[in-house]
Design an enzyme around this catalytic site. Structure first.
Site, PDB file in Angstrom:
ATOM      1  N   HIS A  69      43.792   0.037  27.226  1.00 37.12           N
ATOM      2  CA  HIS A  69      45.021   0.699  27.657  1.00 37.12           C
ATOM      3  C   HIS A  69      45.032   0.864  29.165  1.00 37.12           C
ATOM      4  O   HIS A  69      43.996   0.713  29.822  1.00 37.12           O
ATOM      5  CB  HIS A  69      45.111   2.088  27.004  1.00 37.12           C
ATOM      6  CG  HIS A  69      44.027   2.997  27.473  1.00 37.12           C
ATOM      7  ND1 HIS A  69      42.774   3.002  26.896  1.00 37.12           N
ATOM      8  CD2 HIS A  69      43.973   3.889  28.486  1.00 37.12           C
ATOM      9  CE1 HIS A  69      42.010   3.873  27.534  1.00 37.12           C
ATOM     10  NE2 HIS A  69      42.712   4.427  28.517  1.00 37.12           N
ATOM     11  N   THR A  71      45.891   3.845  31.611  1.00 38.42           N
ATOM     12  CA  THR A  71      46.206   5.284  31.692  1.00 38.42           C
ATOM     13  C   THR A  71      47.265   5.526  32.771  1.00 38.42           C
ATOM     14  O   THR A  71      47.168   4.991  33.867  1.00 38.42           O
ATOM     15  CB  THR A  71      44.945   6.086  32.077  1.00 38.42           C
ATOM     16  OG1 THR A  71      43.887   5.765  31.168  1.00 38.42           O
ATOM     17  CG2 THR A  71      45.203   7.579  32.044  1.00 38.42           C
ATOM     18  N   HIS A 149      45.260  -0.001  36.048  1.00 43.03           N
ATOM     19  CA  HIS A 149      44.254  -0.941  35.543  1.00 43.03           C
ATOM     20  C   HIS A 149      44.025  -0.729  34.055  1.00 43.03           C
ATOM     21  O   HIS A 149      44.427   0.292  33.497  1.00 43.03           O
ATOM     22  CB  HIS A 149      42.928  -0.692  36.270  1.00 43.03           C
ATOM     23  CG  HIS A 149      42.327   0.623  35.867  1.00 43.03           C
ATOM     24  ND1 HIS A 149      42.751   1.818  36.414  1.00 43.03           N
ATOM     25  CD2 HIS A 149      41.392   0.937  34.942  1.00 43.03           C
ATOM     26  CE1 HIS A 149      42.082   2.807  35.841  1.00 43.03           C
ATOM     27  NE2 HIS A 149      41.261   2.294  34.938  1.00 43.03           N
ATOM     28  N   THR A 151      40.607  -0.569  31.790  1.00 47.39           N
ATOM     29  CA  THR A 151      39.141  -0.599  31.783  1.00 47.39           C
ATOM     30  C   THR A 151      38.654  -1.494  30.655  1.00 47.39           C
ATOM     31  O   THR A 151      39.038  -1.314  29.501  1.00 47.39           O
ATOM     32  CB  THR A 151      38.563   0.823  31.595  1.00 47.39           C
ATOM     33  OG1 THR A 151      38.845   1.585  32.772  1.00 47.39           O
ATOM     34  CG2 THR A 151      37.055   0.792  31.389  1.00 47.39           C
TER      35      THR A 151
HETATM   36  P1  2AM Z   1      40.510   4.665  32.335  1.00 48.66           P
HETATM   37  O1  2AM Z   1      41.950   4.888  32.586  1.00 48.66           O
HETATM   38  O2  2AM Z   1      39.861   3.853  33.400  1.00 48.66           O
HETATM   39  O3  2AM Z   1      40.232   4.030  31.004  1.00 48.66           O
HETATM   40  C1  2AM Z   1      40.265   9.350  28.976  1.00 48.66           C
HETATM   41  O4  2AM Z   1      39.102   9.679  29.678  1.00 48.66           O
HETATM   42  C2  2AM Z   1      41.028   8.265  29.698  1.00 48.66           C
HETATM   43  O5  2AM Z   1      41.584   8.776  30.897  1.00 48.66           O
HETATM   44  C3  2AM Z   1      40.217   7.058  30.077  1.00 48.66           C
HETATM   45  O6  2AM Z   1      40.994   5.968  29.720  1.00 48.66           O
HETATM   46  C4  2AM Z   1      39.949   7.211  31.556  1.00 48.66           C
HETATM   47  O7  2AM Z   1      39.757   6.092  32.356  1.00 48.66           O
HETATM   48  C5  2AM Z   1      41.106   8.053  32.012  1.00 48.66           C
HETATM   49  N1  2AM Z   1      40.703   9.032  33.016  1.00 48.66           N
HETATM   50  C6  2AM Z   1      39.630   9.846  32.997  1.00 48.66           C
HETATM   51  N2  2AM Z   1      39.631  10.677  34.048  1.00 48.66           N
HETATM   52  C7  2AM Z   1      40.736  10.385  34.772  1.00 48.66           C
HETATM   53  C8  2AM Z   1      41.315  10.900  35.967  1.00 48.66           C
HETATM   54  N3  2AM Z   1      40.743  11.890  36.652  1.00 48.66           N
HETATM   55  N4  2AM Z   1      42.464  10.349  36.404  1.00 48.66           N
HETATM   56  C9  2AM Z   1      43.049   9.359  35.728  1.00 48.66           C
HETATM   57  N5  2AM Z   1      42.575   8.836  34.592  1.00 48.66           N
HETATM   58  C10 2AM Z   1      41.435   9.332  34.116  1.00 48.66           C
END
Ligand code: 2AM
Length: 218
Positions: A69, A71, A149, A151
């Site tokens: 996904h 985010t 992005h 991950t």
């Molecule tokens: P990701 O977007 O790189 O995958 C739950 O932890 C999700 O939220 C994950 O998908 C993670 O990384 C994202 N995430 C974790 N901490 C975050 C932050 N401070 N800001 C934005 N996205 C975050």
């Protein structure tokens, strides 16, 4: 009331449809296999291992983090700053549950993370939090969406939040005019090395990933 307090998700984002997840995973796997075989990569192997002679298995180095996904907003069930405001935005409510196509423009990796860069459309940027880049890099002036992005994997002990931070570091270098060391043209596009174990494969035909905008509760 208590119901409202628990109604915010862990995060909002675009969730890639399952068949595309498979496609992207296999694309990443091929990329790692190819990269690992390149002399140029072997030359910089110590970026990954800390030792020049040690071997690295990239496919094992990066652990899968589950459902692919992109985010938009981490809410942490309401604990994250601005999460309520984000969830209440009209654009977020209107688009919730809708499909769109994410444009994947590059694959990148660092010793910490493996990811796909997403180039958001104007329309998709309406769902992008205004402070996403500033929050991570307060002193830089990066365009909104620079952090977007998917991950694809993280090294042991590395949290997925790192992928976006690694991407921002790369985007900052590019903004400063660094194009990286052009290494080789691979099937998918040109490969460049940016130092400190940072590699970028720009996709000459960017992939369009069908994805649903919604949220994840965990
Ligand atoms: P990701 O977007 O790189 O995958 C739950 O932890 C999700 O939220 C994950 O998908 C993670 O990384 C994202 N995430 C974790 N901490 C975050 C932050 N401070 N800001 C934005 N996205 C975050």
């Amino acid at each position: 009331g208590p119901l409202e307090e628990t109604s915010l998700p862990l995060f909002f984002g675009w969730f890639l449809c399952p068949s595309f997840q498979e496609k992207l995973r296999s694309m990443a796997k091929d990329f790692l296999k190819t990269l690992q075989g390149l002399e140029a990569f072997k030359k910089h192997l110590s970026d990954f291992t800390g030792e020049a002679e040690k071997e690295v298995d990239l496919e094992q180095h990066f652990q899968d983090k589950g459902m692919l996904h992109c985010t938009t907003k981490l809410c942490d069930y309401g604990k994250a700053e601005g999460s309520k405001e984000y969830a209440e935005q009209q654009a977020v409510k209107d688009r919730y549950g809708s499909m769109s196509e994410l444009k994947l423009s590059a694959l990148f990796l660092t010793p910490r993370t493996l990811g796909a860069r997403v180039s958001l459309t104007e329309d998709q940027l309406q769902l992008w939090p205004a402070d996403a880049e500033k929050e991570a890099m307060p002193d830089a002036d990066l365009p909104p969406g620079s952090r977007a992005h998917v991950t694809l994997g993280c090294a042991e002990g590395v949290e997925p939040v790192q992928t976006g931070l690694d991407l921002l570091e790369l985007v900052l270098l590019q903004q400063q005019g660094q194009e990286g060391e052009q290494v080789q043209d691979l099937d998918l596009g040109p490969l460049a090395y940016y130092g400190k174990g940072m590699w970028v494969l720009s996709l000459h035909e960017s992939s369009l990933a069908p994805a649903c905008f919604c949220s994840y509760y965990g």
